[in-house]
Design a protein around this motif. Sequence first.
Motif, PDB file in Angstrom:
ATOM      1  N   ASP A   1       0.801  -1.223   0.000  1.00 42.58           N
ATOM      2  CA  ASP A   1       0.000   0.000   0.000  1.00 42.58           C
ATOM      3  C   ASP A   1       0.838   1.280   0.000  1.00 42.58           C
ATOM      4  N   ALA A   2       1.916   1.295   0.772  1.00 39.99           N
ATOM      5  CA  ALA A   2       2.773   2.492   0.854  1.00 39.99           C
ATOM      6  C   ALA A   2       4.182   2.026   1.202  1.00 39.99           C
ATOM      7  N   PRO A   3       5.196   2.852   0.948  1.00 45.91           N
ATOM      8  CA  PRO A   3       6.573   2.417   1.230  1.00 45.91           C
ATOM      9  C   PRO A   3       6.856   2.177   2.704  1.00 45.91           C
ATOM     10  N   VAL A   4       6.139   2.890   3.575  1.00 49.90           N
ATOM     11  CA  VAL A   4       6.438   2.772   5.005  1.00 49.90           C
ATOM     12  C   VAL A   4       5.165   2.465   5.801  1.00 49.90           C
ATOM     13  N   ILE A   5       5.230   1.443   6.648  1.00 49.56           N
ATOM     14  CA  ILE A   5       4.146   1.187   7.607  1.00 49.56           C
ATOM     15  C   ILE A   5       4.540   1.875   8.912  1.00 49.56           C
ATOM     16  N   PRO A   6       3.747   2.867   9.346  1.00 49.16           N
ATOM     17  CA  PRO A   6       4.098   3.526  10.604  1.00 49.16           C
ATOM     18  C   PRO A   6       3.811   2.614  11.795  1.00 49.16           C
ATOM     19  N   VAL A   7       4.803   2.485  12.665  1.00 48.32           N
ATOM     20  CA  VAL A   7       4.648   1.717  13.907  1.00 48.32           C
ATOM     21  C   VAL A   7       4.324   2.739  15.004  1.00 48.32           C
ATOM     22  N   ILE A   8       3.145   2.597  15.590  1.00 48.71           N
ATOM     23  CA  ILE A   8       2.593   3.680  16.416  1.00 48.71           C
ATOM     24  C   ILE A   8       2.437   3.225  17.864  1.00 48.71           C
ATOM     25  N   VAL A   9       2.920   4.062  18.774  1.00 46.82           N
ATOM     26  CA  VAL A   9       2.773   3.781  20.206  1.00 46.82           C
ATOM     27  C   VAL A   9       1.929   4.901  20.801  1.00 46.82           C
ATOM     28  N   LEU A  10       0.755   4.540  21.307  1.00 44.25           N
ATOM     29  CA  LEU A  10      -0.174   5.552  21.842  1.00 44.25           C
ATOM     30  C   LEU A  10      -0.433   5.309  23.328  1.00 44.25           C
ATOM     31  N   HIS A  11      -0.368   6.372  24.076  1.00 46.43           N
ATOM     32  CA  HIS A  11      -0.659   6.286  25.507  1.00 46.43           C
ATOM     33  C   HIS A  11      -2.003   6.916  25.846  1.00 46.43           C
ATOM     34  N   LYS A  12      -2.595   7.634  24.902  1.00 41.78           N
ATOM     35  CA  LYS A  12      -3.868   8.311  25.163  1.00 41.78           C
ATOM     36  C   LYS A  12      -4.842   8.022  24.033  1.00 41.78           C
ATOM     37  N   VAL A  13      -6.025   7.541  24.403  1.00 45.75           N
ATOM     38  CA  VAL A  13      -7.009   7.192  23.375  1.00 45.75           C
ATOM     39  C   VAL A  13      -7.402   8.434  22.569  1.00 45.75           C
ATOM     40  N   GLU A  14      -7.414   9.586  23.222  1.00 44.54           N
ATOM     41  CA  GLU A  14      -7.832  10.795  22.490  1.00 44.54           C
ATOM     42  C   GLU A  14      -6.824  11.215  21.409  1.00 44.54           C
ATOM     43  N   HIS A  15      -5.630  10.648  21.437  1.00 47.79           N
ATOM     44  CA  HIS A  15      -4.669  10.942  20.367  1.00 47.79           C
ATOM     45  C   HIS A  15      -4.946  10.119  19.107  1.00 47.79           C
ATOM     46  N   ALA A  16      -5.669   9.016  19.262  1.00 48.49           N
ATOM     47  CA  ALA A  16      -5.728   8.018  18.187  1.00 48.49           C
ATOM     48  C   ALA A  16      -6.318   8.573  16.888  1.00 48.49           C
ATOM     49  N   VAL A  17      -7.511   9.164  16.982  1.00 42.27           N
ATOM     50  CA  VAL A  17      -8.186   9.578  15.742  1.00 42.27           C
ATOM     51  C   VAL A  17      -7.501  10.779  15.087  1.00 42.27           C
ATOM     52  N   PRO A  18      -7.139  11.838  15.836  1.00 41.66           N
ATOM     53  CA  PRO A  18      -6.415  12.931  15.159  1.00 41.66           C
ATOM     54  C   PRO A  18      -5.089  12.476  14.557  1.00 41.66           C
ATOM     55  N   MET A  19      -4.403  11.558  15.227  1.00 40.99           N
ATOM     56  CA  MET A  19      -3.140  11.033  14.693  1.00 40.99           C
ATOM     57  C   MET A  19      -3.402  10.291  13.377  1.00 40.99           C
ATOM     58  N   ALA A  20      -4.427   9.438  13.378  1.00 39.19           N
ATOM     59  CA  ALA A  20      -4.738   8.670  12.164  1.00 39.19           C
ATOM     60  C   ALA A  20      -5.176   9.598  11.033  1.00 39.19           C
ATOM     61  N   ARG A  21      -5.958  10.627  11.376  1.00 36.41           N
ATOM     62  CA  ARG A  21      -6.363  11.621  10.356  1.00 36.41           C
ATOM     63  C   ARG A  21      -5.139  12.291   9.750  1.00 36.41           C
ATOM     64  N   ALA A  22      -4.161  12.600  10.597  1.00 33.99           N
ATOM     65  CA  ALA A  22      -2.949  13.272  10.114  1.00 33.99           C
ATOM     66  C   ALA A  22      -2.185  12.366   9.150  1.00 33.99           C
ATOM     67  N   LEU A  23      -2.105  11.075   9.460  1.00 35.43           N
ATOM     68  CA  LEU A  23      -1.417  10.146   8.550  1.00 35.43           C
ATOM     69  C   LEU A  23      -2.197  10.009   7.240  1.00 35.43           C
ATOM     70  N   LEU A  24      -3.511   9.918   7.333  1.00 33.15           N
ATOM     71  CA  LEU A  24      -4.332   9.817   6.118  1.00 33.15           C
ATOM     72  C   LEU A  24      -4.121  11.046   5.236  1.00 33.15           C
ATOM     73  N   ALA A  25      -4.067  12.215   5.876  1.00 29.31           N
ATOM     74  CA  ALA A  25      -3.851  13.460   5.113  1.00 29.31           C
ATOM     75  C   ALA A  25      -2.488  13.435   4.429  1.00 29.31           C
ATOM     76  N   GLY A  26      -1.552  12.675   4.991  1.00 33.03           N
ATOM     77  CA  GLY A  26      -0.222  12.543   4.384  1.00 33.03           C
ATOM     78  C   GLY A  26      -0.122  11.366   3.436  1.00 33.03           C
ATOM     79  N   GLY A  27      -1.256  10.727   3.113  1.00 35.11           N
ATOM     80  CA  GLY A  27      -1.263   9.660   2.117  1.00 35.11           C
ATOM     81  C   GLY A  27      -0.922   8.281   2.654  1.00 35.11           C
TER      82      GLY A  27
END
Length: 212
Positions: free
Chosen positions: A13-39
């Motif tokens: 799908d893409a050259p890099v699979i981001p490996v993500i470490v989250l400590h706060k659930v409220e970070h999850a959706v804005p973080m994912a939106r930011a990655l989607l916006a970056g393709g």
Amino acid sequence: MATQLTALSIMQDAPVIPVIVLHKVEHAVPMARALLAGGVRVLEVTLRTPQGLACIEAIAKALPEAIVGAGTVRNAADATAAARAGARFAVSPGYTSKLGQACRDLDLPLLPGVATSGEIMMAQDDGFNELKFFPALQSGGAPMLKAWQGPFGDVRFCPTGGISPANAADFLELSNVVCVGGSWLVPASALDSGNWSQITELALATLTLRPS
Ligand SMILES: O=C(O)C(=O)C[C@H](O)[C@H](O)COP(=O)(O)O
């Protein structure tokens, strides 16, 4: 989400699979939106933190266009919990036949981790030919992957561990590497400060890493 995902389609799908470490659930959706916006839409959220499963669930519910999977899946119980949370694939740091069978039973594509020839052979015995090379840099890096091209010409790898923008291209140019994994797309500092545009920029910069 009717598309049938496979480990290979996830890797392609893409050259890099981001490996993500989250400590706060409220970070999850804005973080994912930011990655989607970056393709970048294939996201590996690790089960390293107690919030990992809830983060996967939040992303899967809010952003069906993302392909969210679980990382650090170490056993059948992890795989079951990940699938229940909405993970669409699993990535493991190592491989056991029990884990392979559990993922098959769950219909959950698995990218199993290997670091030695014997581990590759065990995974192949169970029908897994798309593998994560982990920890890649520490276990021999690009020269190791080149050495494996001979005996394991039918295996395709996603090296992960120690990969950065500085060395990603050295891996991606290898014929047996489809993509790499890395944590640099989602820095802890960006999560803590809510710097979502930094995550988008880091994602965008990875899209051109694969040689054409
Ligand atoms: O938690 C897991 O399941 C892992 O597989 C570990 C990650 O793949 C590496 O920690 C990523 O390595 P870096 O990009 O060097 O930070």
